[in-house]
Design a protein around this motif. Structure first.
Motif, PDB file in Angstrom:
ATOM      1  N   TYR A  61      32.427  -1.226 -16.180  1.00 30.03           N
ATOM      2  CA  TYR A  61      31.690  -0.980 -14.938  1.00 30.03           C
ATOM      3  C   TYR A  61      31.208   0.458 -14.794  1.00 30.03           C
ATOM      4  CZ  TYR A  61      33.160  -5.585 -13.379  1.00 30.03           C
ATOM      5  OH  TYR A  61      33.345  -6.945 -13.272  1.00 30.03           O
ATOM      6  N   ALA A  62      31.687   1.362 -15.649  1.00 31.14           N
ATOM      7  CA  ALA A  62      31.410   2.794 -15.471  1.00 31.14           C
ATOM      8  C   ALA A  62      29.912   3.111 -15.434  1.00 31.14           C
ATOM      9  CB  ALA A  62      32.097   3.592 -16.570  1.00 31.14           C
ATOM     10  N   THR A  63      29.137   2.410 -16.230  1.00 29.99           N
ATOM     11  CA  THR A  63      27.702   2.714 -16.263  1.00 29.99           C
ATOM     12  C   THR A  63      26.869   1.529 -15.777  1.00 29.99           C
ATOM     13  OG1 THR A  63      27.638   2.028 -18.577  1.00 29.99           O
ATOM     14  CG2 THR A  63      27.915   4.392 -18.146  1.00 29.99           C
ATOM     15  N   ALA A  64      27.521   0.499 -15.271  1.00 33.12           N
ATOM     16  CA  ALA A  64      26.802  -0.682 -14.771  1.00 33.12           C
ATOM     17  C   ALA A  64      26.110  -0.353 -13.451  1.00 33.12           C
ATOM     18  CB  ALA A  64      27.774  -1.845 -14.592  1.00 33.12           C
ATOM     19  N   LYS A  65      25.086  -1.142 -13.121  1.00 33.00           N
ATOM     20  CA  LYS A  65      24.342  -0.855 -11.891  1.00 33.00           C
ATOM     21  C   LYS A  65      25.167  -1.166 -10.638  1.00 33.00           C
ATOM     22  CE  LYS A  65      21.773  -5.172 -12.071  1.00 33.00           C
ATOM     23  NZ  LYS A  65      20.444  -5.730 -12.135  1.00 33.00           N
ATOM     24  N   ILE A  66      24.778  -0.499  -9.563  1.00 37.16           N
ATOM     25  CA  ILE A  66      25.459  -0.653  -8.273  1.00 37.16           C
ATOM     26  C   ILE A  66      24.409  -0.980  -7.223  1.00 37.16           C
ATOM     27  CG2 ILE A  66      26.884   0.502  -6.518  1.00 37.16           C
ATOM     28  CD1 ILE A  66      27.838   2.421  -8.767  1.00 37.16           C
ATOM     29  N   HIS A  67      24.602  -2.071  -6.495  1.00 38.29           N
ATOM     30  CA  HIS A  67      23.675  -2.377  -5.408  1.00 38.29           C
ATOM     31  C   HIS A  67      24.417  -2.318  -4.075  1.00 38.29           C
ATOM     32  CE1 HIS A  67      19.905  -3.704  -3.715  1.00 38.29           C
ATOM     33  NE2 HIS A  67      20.563  -4.563  -2.968  1.00 38.29           N
ATOM     34  N   VAL A  68      23.766  -1.679  -3.096  1.00 35.77           N
ATOM     35  CA  VAL A  68      24.417  -1.421  -1.804  1.00 35.77           C
ATOM     36  C   VAL A  68      23.687  -2.148  -0.676  1.00 35.77           C
ATOM     37  CG1 VAL A  68      25.150   0.377  -0.181  1.00 35.77           C
ATOM     38  CG2 VAL A  68      25.085   0.883  -2.651  1.00 35.77           C
ATOM     39  N   TRP A  69      24.429  -2.920   0.127  1.00 32.98           N
ATOM     40  CA  TRP A  69      23.903  -3.531   1.352  1.00 32.98           C
ATOM     41  C   TRP A  69      24.487  -2.746   2.526  1.00 32.98           C
ATOM     42  CZ3 TRP A  69      25.086  -6.109  -3.030  1.00 32.98           C
ATOM     43  CH2 TRP A  69      24.159  -7.033  -3.527  1.00 32.98           C
ATOM     44  N   TRP A  70      23.617  -2.156   3.305  1.00 30.45           N
ATOM     45  CA  TRP A  70      24.073  -1.254   4.373  1.00 30.45           C
ATOM     46  C   TRP A  70      23.639  -1.803   5.727  1.00 30.45           C
ATOM     47  CZ3 TRP A  70      21.358   4.161   5.043  1.00 30.45           C
ATOM     48  CH2 TRP A  70      21.868   4.804   6.187  1.00 30.45           C
ATOM     49  N   ASP A  71      24.623  -2.125   6.555  1.00 32.05           N
ATOM     50  CA  ASP A  71      24.391  -2.627   7.903  1.00 32.05           C
ATOM     51  C   ASP A  71      24.375  -1.424   8.848  1.00 32.05           C
ATOM     52  OD1 ASP A  71      24.746  -3.513  10.518  1.00 32.05           O
ATOM     53  OD2 ASP A  71      26.119  -5.139   9.953  1.00 32.05           O
ATOM     54  N   MET A  72      23.166  -1.070   9.313  1.00 33.59           N
ATOM     55  CA  MET A  72      23.035   0.142  10.125  1.00 33.59           C
ATOM     56  C   MET A  72      23.484  -0.047  11.575  1.00 33.59           C
ATOM     57  SD  MET A  72      19.531   1.851   8.660  1.00 33.59           S
ATOM     58  CE  MET A  72      19.648   3.355   9.627  1.00 33.59           C
ATOM     59  N   PHE A  73      23.754  -1.314  11.966  1.00 35.18           N
ATOM     60  CA  PHE A  73      24.342  -1.518  13.303  1.00 35.18           C
ATOM     61  C   PHE A  73      25.828  -1.151  13.287  1.00 35.18           C
ATOM     62  CE2 PHE A  73      20.664  -4.350  13.956  1.00 35.18           C
ATOM     63  CZ  PHE A  73      20.219  -3.846  15.164  1.00 35.18           C
ATOM     64  N   CYS A  74      26.536  -1.684  12.277  1.00 34.42           N
ATOM     65  CA  CYS A  74      27.970  -1.370  12.161  1.00 34.42           C
ATOM     66  C   CYS A  74      28.174   0.090  11.793  1.00 34.42           C
ATOM     67  CB  CYS A  74      28.609  -2.188  11.035  1.00 34.42           C
ATOM     68  SG  CYS A  74      28.871  -3.884  11.425  1.00 34.42           S
ATOM     69  N   CYS A  75      27.392   0.545  10.871  1.00 28.67           N
ATOM     70  CA  CYS A  75      27.603   1.856  10.261  1.00 28.67           C
ATOM     71  C   CYS A  75      26.321   2.683  10.360  1.00 28.67           C
ATOM     72  CB  CYS A  75      28.029   1.685   8.810  1.00 28.67           C
ATOM     73  SG  CYS A  75      29.590   0.795   8.636  1.00 28.67           S
TER      74      CYS A  75
END
Ligand SMILES: [Zn+2]
Ligand SMILES: [Zn+2]
Length: 397
Positions: free
Chosen positions: A227-241
């Motif tokens: 996982y060290a160089t694998a891609k990372i996808h982020v889902w960001w809920d701007m209401f909660c955070c």
């Protein structure tokens, strides 16, 4: 052959709580094995079935024990108050010895109250086991454990049966207190009546509470090589955070990437910010887009389902090794179910720490505010800056 298909020819192990789910009156106990095998056959499972019946066997009528043993059902003696704990102990051991694909069937009414949380987490750690369930009382709430099939015990016993080859199966009676196996019912009955055995029940009691396998599992450990160089996808809920007041939104991406790097993750990071962007200040939108953060419009009422839908779609398009990061308080339980089928590495950030350990199994978790306040530069940059300061001090000295 897919993992799912392989499970259908793999081993099937059955743990049966005889007190919770007894053989109903009027049903021949000889039917237990052929009914279970028949139920699996109808689902297309053809692997060899091993069945273990748990209960206080001093209370079990002899004809019942005889019927079970003659059909190759193994019998374990354990007092009623310890049945769940001992069954779970045996399940954990069995998983160690039997890597997936394989099937686990549990016959109990205690799935929701006793096994659910820990088993759901075990299933996220090691996917590839199919879980099936039989009960006499339907549980009153949705399970976290992702089951492939649930039966009503009596219906299963009255259903299709197969002709079994019980003669080839070695039957064993097991005393859990003395760790003793008997090959014949007479030997077993005799053993349970001895003083020596009765003493063991007292001096070596079995746990009455389930011993969790997953509660002490660590978090925020260093990335494993895959996982060290694998891609990372982020889902960001701007209401909660949300972006805190006065916070420069351009720092969001470097803050996340800095935290990932601290754990040894350096793969490419893509981020989608979900929120009501008619309300997002223009300077924030500009800051997000200038740092390569995508925005997706979602109003408060629909944001969790929107994020969930998007991540299900993403999971369909991507294969592991890859990391998913959820910045939200709202989708972890649904995600915990998906993760039992196909496992991605998982990060989670939340606005406030959950008051009990969540069922979702992550490799790293952060409090949103401290994540943003924390490392916004990688360690190397920090070192470079320090030496720069030192150099400047030299110059000005
Ligand atoms: Zn044992
Ligand atoms: Zn014993």
């Amino acid at each position: 052959m897919s993992l799912d298909a392989a499970a259908k020819t793999g081993k099937i192990a059955v743990w049966w709580d005889m007190k919770e789910c007894p053989v109903p009156e009027g049903i021949d106990a000889h039917r237990v094995r052929p009914s279970i095998e028949g139920g699996f056959k109808e689902l297309g499972y053809s692997g060899p079935v091993s069945i273990t019946a748990y209960g206080d066997q001093k209370q079990t009528p002899e004809y019942l024990l005889r019927a079970l043993s003659s059909t190759g059902v193994a019998v374990v003696h354990v007092r009623s108050e310890s049945t769940c704990a001992v069954m779970y102990e045996h399940m954990k051991n069995w998983r160690e010895e039997n890597p997936p694909p394989a099937t686990m069937m549990i016959i109990t009414n205690q799935m929701l109250d006793v096994f659910d949380w820990d088993l759901a987490r075990l299933q996220q750690q090691r996917t590839g086991y199919h879980i099936c369930l039989a009960y006499t009382i339907r549980q009153r709430a949705e399970l976290m454990v992702d089951t492939r099939k649930e039966w009503l015990w009596e219906k299963l016993l009255l259903g299709t049966t197969t002709s079994t080859s019980a003669g080839e199966l070695s039957t064993v009676f097991h005393c859990e207190y003395c760790s003793l196996d008997c090959q014949s019912l007479n030997c077993f009955k005799e053993h349970l009546s001895t003083k020596k055995h009765q003493l063991q029940e007292v001096v070596r009691p079995k746990p009455t509470e389930l011993v969790s396998a997953t509660k002490r599992w660590g978090k925020n450990y260093a990335a494993t090589p895959e996982y060290a160089t694998a891609k990372i996808h982020v889902w960001w809920d701007m209401f909660c955070c949300p972006i805190p007041d006065g916070y420069d939104a351009r720092r969001v991406r470097p803050s996340l990437e800095g935290a990932f790097k601290e754990l040894g993750y350096s793969g490419p990071v893509s981020i989608t910010a979900f929120g009501d962007h008619t309300q997002t200040p223009k300077r924030h939108l500009q800051a997000l887009s200038s740092t390569g953060i995508d925005v997706a419009h979602a109003t408060l009422g629909v944001i969790s389902p929107r994020i969930f839908e998007d991540l299900v779609e993403w999971r369909g398009r991507n294969t592991t090794p890859a990391t998913m990061m959820i910045i939200s308080d709202g989708v972890e339980e649904l995600l915990a179910q998906l993760q039992q089928r196909i496992k991605f590495n998982l990060f989670w950030a939340y606005s406030c720490r959950p008051w009990t350990m969540s069922v979702v199994l992550t490799s790293a978790e952060w409090l949103w505010d401290s994540l943003l306040a924390g490392v916004s530069f990688s360690k190397e940059q920090a070192v470079e800056e320090c030496s720069l300061v030192e150099e400047l001090e030299h110059v000005y000295r």
